[in-house]
Design an enzyme around this catalytic site. Structure first.
Site, PDB file in Angstrom:
ATOM      1  N   ASP A  23      23.424  30.040 -87.132  1.00  0.00           N
ATOM      2  CA  ASP A  23      23.703  30.405 -88.516  1.00  0.00           C
ATOM      3  C   ASP A  23      22.634  31.406 -88.923  1.00  0.00           C
ATOM      4  O   ASP A  23      21.452  31.215 -88.633  1.00  0.00           O
ATOM      5  CB  ASP A  23      23.684  29.195 -89.439  1.00  0.00           C
ATOM      6  CG  ASP A  23      24.396  29.531 -90.742  1.00  0.00           C
ATOM      7  OD1 ASP A  23      25.606  29.797 -90.712  1.00  0.00           O
ATOM      8  OD2 ASP A  23      23.730  29.566 -91.798  1.00  0.00           O
ATOM      9  N   GLY A  43      27.733  43.572 -89.829  1.00  0.00           N
ATOM     10  CA  GLY A  43      27.149  43.058 -91.071  1.00  0.00           C
ATOM     11  C   GLY A  43      26.214  44.050 -91.744  1.00  0.00           C
ATOM     12  O   GLY A  43      26.575  45.220 -91.958  1.00  0.00           O
ATOM     13  N   HIS A  56      16.232  38.892 -84.635  1.00  0.00           N
ATOM     14  CA  HIS A  56      16.132  37.482 -85.010  1.00  0.00           C
ATOM     15  C   HIS A  56      16.945  36.611 -84.052  1.00  0.00           C
ATOM     16  O   HIS A  56      16.501  35.577 -83.594  1.00  0.00           O
ATOM     17  CB  HIS A  56      16.642  37.321 -86.451  1.00  0.00           C
ATOM     18  CG  HIS A  56      17.971  37.982 -86.717  1.00  0.00           C
ATOM     19  ND1 HIS A  56      18.229  39.282 -86.384  1.00  0.00           N
ATOM     20  CD2 HIS A  56      19.127  37.503 -87.250  1.00  0.00           C
ATOM     21  CE1 HIS A  56      19.480  39.588 -86.716  1.00  0.00           C
ATOM     22  NE2 HIS A  56      20.039  38.520 -87.236  1.00  0.00           N
TER      23      HIS A  56
END
Ligand code: IMP
Length: 193
Positions: free
Chosen positions: A70, A152, A179
């Site tokens: 997530d 995104g 990340h």
């Protein structure tokens, strides 16, 4: 060879993660391979909680060790939002371009340029037993949206010490710093040790 399920239908995430897994002797399968399309409600307040909801769901449904990611962007000029609501925030605008313009405007208006992406990966190997791996990348919101790679918010995010947006870096270059790759590398180290 051990089988591992990546609980995602996001094509871009799958491409990024498969590229990292390719180097190791781990077979990665995705929801598509199992014809699973339903996903649980992501109603957690943190990346960690939402990742756990997804990896627990995948494990309970298939019995295969399962991990889920997530992730999202946190923007200083928006009081470090949208965070866990990143997907919904982007989808609420008419187009990505309109969303990017609005973020860039707020960044300029508030003279606050900082931002970061965070990924939490949850790995569930037994019922109700999960491990979390986090990854973060610091950077700034760009002056304008640039680049055609990635997905995104990549076109408006300039990583620290770079002068290009993430969307101007190809998958290999993004995977050196992102990340997601930081969190996935921690997961792989855990699995192979
Ligand atoms: P989720 O993790 O599937 O809930 O989606 C999080 C949302 O955050 C994505 O739909 C993207 O909009 C955004 N996001 C997450 N990771 C990245 C990334 O690496 N680059 C750009 N946007 C991202």
């Amino acid at each position: 060879m051990r089988q591992l399920l990546f609980f995602s239908n996001n094509k871009n995430k799958i491409i990024e993660i498969k590229k990292i897994f390719n180097k190791f002797n781990l077979e990665l399968i995705t929801l598509n391979d199992l014809n699973i399309s339903e996903e649980p409600k992501e109603n957690g307040q943190t990346f960690e909680k939402n990742a756990k909801i997804k990896s627990d769901y995948g494990f309970n449904k298939t019995g295969i060790p399962c991990f889920a990611d997530d992730s999202g962007i946190c923007i200083e000029s928006l009081n470090w939002k949208p965070g866990v609501l990143s997907k919904r925030f982007l989808n609420n605008f008419k187009s990505n371009e309109v969303c990017f313009d609005s973020i860039i405007k707020s960044t300029k208006k508030n003279s606050k340029q900082n931002a970061y992406f965070k990924t939490s990966i949850s790995l569930t190997v037994k019922e109700n037993q999960n491990v979390i791996f986090n990854g973060k990348i610091d950077g700034k919101i760009s002056e304008k949206a640039k680049g055609r790679y990635g997905f995104g918010y990549d076109p408006i995010f300039v990583p620290k010490n770079y002068n290009k947006t993430l969307a101007e870096l190809n998958t290999k270059e993004k995977n050196e710093i992102s990340h997601r790759s930081i969190a996935v590398t921690k997961l792989i180290n855990f699995l192979i040790n």
